[in-house]
Design an enzyme around this catalytic site. Structure first.
Site, PDB file in Angstrom:
ATOM      1  N   ASN A  96       5.268   4.107   2.883  1.00  0.00           N
ATOM      2  CA  ASN A  96       4.122   4.201   1.980  1.00  0.00           C
ATOM      3  C   ASN A  96       3.062   5.167   2.483  1.00  0.00           C
ATOM      4  O   ASN A  96       2.519   5.963   1.729  1.00  0.00           O
ATOM      5  CB  ASN A  96       3.513   2.821   1.769  1.00  0.00           C
TER       6      ASN A  96
ATOM      7  N   LYS B 299      -4.152  -0.596   3.906  1.00  0.00           N
ATOM      8  CA  LYS B 299      -3.832  -1.066   2.560  1.00  0.00           C
ATOM      9  C   LYS B 299      -4.423  -2.472   2.445  1.00  0.00           C
ATOM     10  O   LYS B 299      -3.906  -3.436   3.006  1.00  0.00           O
ATOM     11  CB  LYS B 299      -2.325  -1.096   2.333  1.00  0.00           C
TER      12      LYS B 299
END
Length: 437
Positions: free
Chosen positions: A273, A278
């Site tokens: 990712n 995140k």
């Protein structure tokens, strides 16, 4: 930072004081050359954590002597190729004020190496299910996947389903999955720890998809988990990942860089990712019971996709006094509305990015950030703008190194330009970004 040191002492001192004043506390020792039939003393140490755990009681300390502890098999066999097994299981609990401590012997580095395990399923290097434990100064590496088994996602360096733990001064690296993962539990503190160069080449949904530095995916009713003074770098997925966390988590005074690449290179991994922090999300779906996480006084740079990312979170997350630079997007507040449509959500204060063109914050509650105030964020505002040295040795107390990188210089336009949000600061007002002048 002075603030970090003060917060660390305030949190840890009551526990350490209770241990020091416990007349019945015992001390045990293990060593790579020890023997589980020995006495467990400094001169006659045991060999295994399992043997030490048998003897340890609340308030006791187990010192791990330096050297490499090599693990070749799990504590149980793989029931199926999709099952999970563990190299070490810590399932005995301490008590409030009397944790069981598993500490590196002062001045030495115990290395727990799981790379030689050949169990044909998912591996938890250290599985923690006991409450009130304190792990300190350990190096954990090599939690493996087997190349012939692509049925699973990641393995884990340390996997936690427990509460009231302290995980301090850990060095987690070259695991085939996250360095440290909080599956569930409340009031865990991950303190002054590093997680880097983790890569899951055999994950079923793509190489690099699941090797985060740190993760917390806790269920509802488990608040109080904190990452403080931690660094994550060169992991193939994200630095910190709070996806599917249904209890609030705080990330503070932490750094994340160079994610989404083959470790040690700038070769992009399509499945990785590549976000620094995140800070939420529920798999791209709207959920009505999402929670509000906090990210503050942290730095994210050089990440393939986003520095700070809301990840389709259904409500505004708090981002305060963070610094982002040289990411695909420095701040990306992509959220999700009840009808599933995209919307930008977040409460952003006192943050700093030198590249407003990379921001995705339109529609979020953004105020008193460098881009809102039109404050100049040129190289001249900092003592240094180097991307190097962030992995420098920590200070003797385990806290982050003092670096000039992206710290406001004397007279910088970033000094005293923030707004008071109830957190400590120096001067007339908070500075912009992660560092106070």
């Amino acid at each position: 930072m002075n603030t970090l040191s003060k917060r660390t002492v305030v949190f840890a001192l009551p526990l350490l004081t209770a241990i020091a004043t416990s007349a019945s506390a015992a001390t045990f020792y293990i060593a790579p050359t020890g023997n589980d039939s020995a006495a467990g003393t400094e001169s006659s140490p045991w060999h295994s954590l399992a043997r030490a755990q048998q003897a340890a009681k609340p308030g006791d300390t187990v010192y791990l002597r330096g050297g490499t502890y090599t693990f070749t098999a799990a504590t149980s066999s793989c029931a199926t190729r999709r099952a999970s097994v563990s190299g070490v299981v810590l399932d005995k609990s301490g008590q409030a004020g009397q944790p069981i401590r598993y500490w590196a012997y002062p001045g030495e580095t115990p290395v727990l190496d799981f790379a030689a395990m050949k169990d044909d399923c998912r591996v938890k290097g250290i599985e923690v299910t006991g409450d009130w434990l304190h792990l300190k100064g350990l190096e954990v590496t090599g939690a493996p996947q087997q190349p012939g088994n692509r049925l699973n996602h990641e393995s884990w360096g340390i996997w936690i389903n427990a509460s009231h733990g302290i995980y301090e001064g850990l060095n987690l690296h070259h695991n085939m999955g996250p360095g440290l993962f909080i599956k569930d539990g409340s009031d865990n503190l991950v303190l002054n720890s590093d997680s880097h160069h983790n890569y899951d080449p055999y994950t079923s949904n793509g190489a690099g998809q699941s090797a985060d530095g740190f993760g917390a995916h806790v269920s509802a009713g488990h608040p109080g988990n904190v990452f403080r003074g931690c660094r994550a770098w060169a992991n193939t997925d994200d630095g910190f990942d709070l996806i599917n966390a249904y209890s609030p988590v705080t990330i503070e005074y932490s750094w994340a860089w160079d994610h989404g690449y083959l470790p040690g290179t700038r070769t992009s991994l399509p499945a990785g990712n590549g976000n620094g922090i995140k800070a939420g999300g529920y798999g791209g779906k709207y959920v009505p019971n999402g929670v509000r996480h906090v990210v503050r006084f942290s730095v994210a740079f050089g990440n393939k996709v986003s520095g700070f990312y809301a990840n389709h979170h259904p409500l505004a997350l708090d981002f305060t006094n963070n610094t982002a630079f040289a990411n695909g997007s420095d701040f990306n507040m992509l959220g999700i509305a009840p009808d599933g449509s995209p919307v930008y959500l977040g409460t952003l204060r006192n943050n700093l990015s030198p590249s407003p063109s990379t921001l995705k914050v339109a529609g979020a509650d953004s105020a008193h950030n460098a881009w809102d105030l039109a404050v100049p964020v040129s190289d001249a505002e900092f003592e240094s703008v180097s991307k190097l040295g962030w992995d420098a040795p920590r200070k003797p107390d385990g806290s982050l190194p003092d670096l000039p990188n992206f710290r406001p210089r004397a007279g910088s336009a970033l000094v005293d330009k923030g707004i008071d949000v109830g957190l400590p600061f120096k001067g007339k007002a908070p500075d912009l970004g992660a560092f106070e002048r």
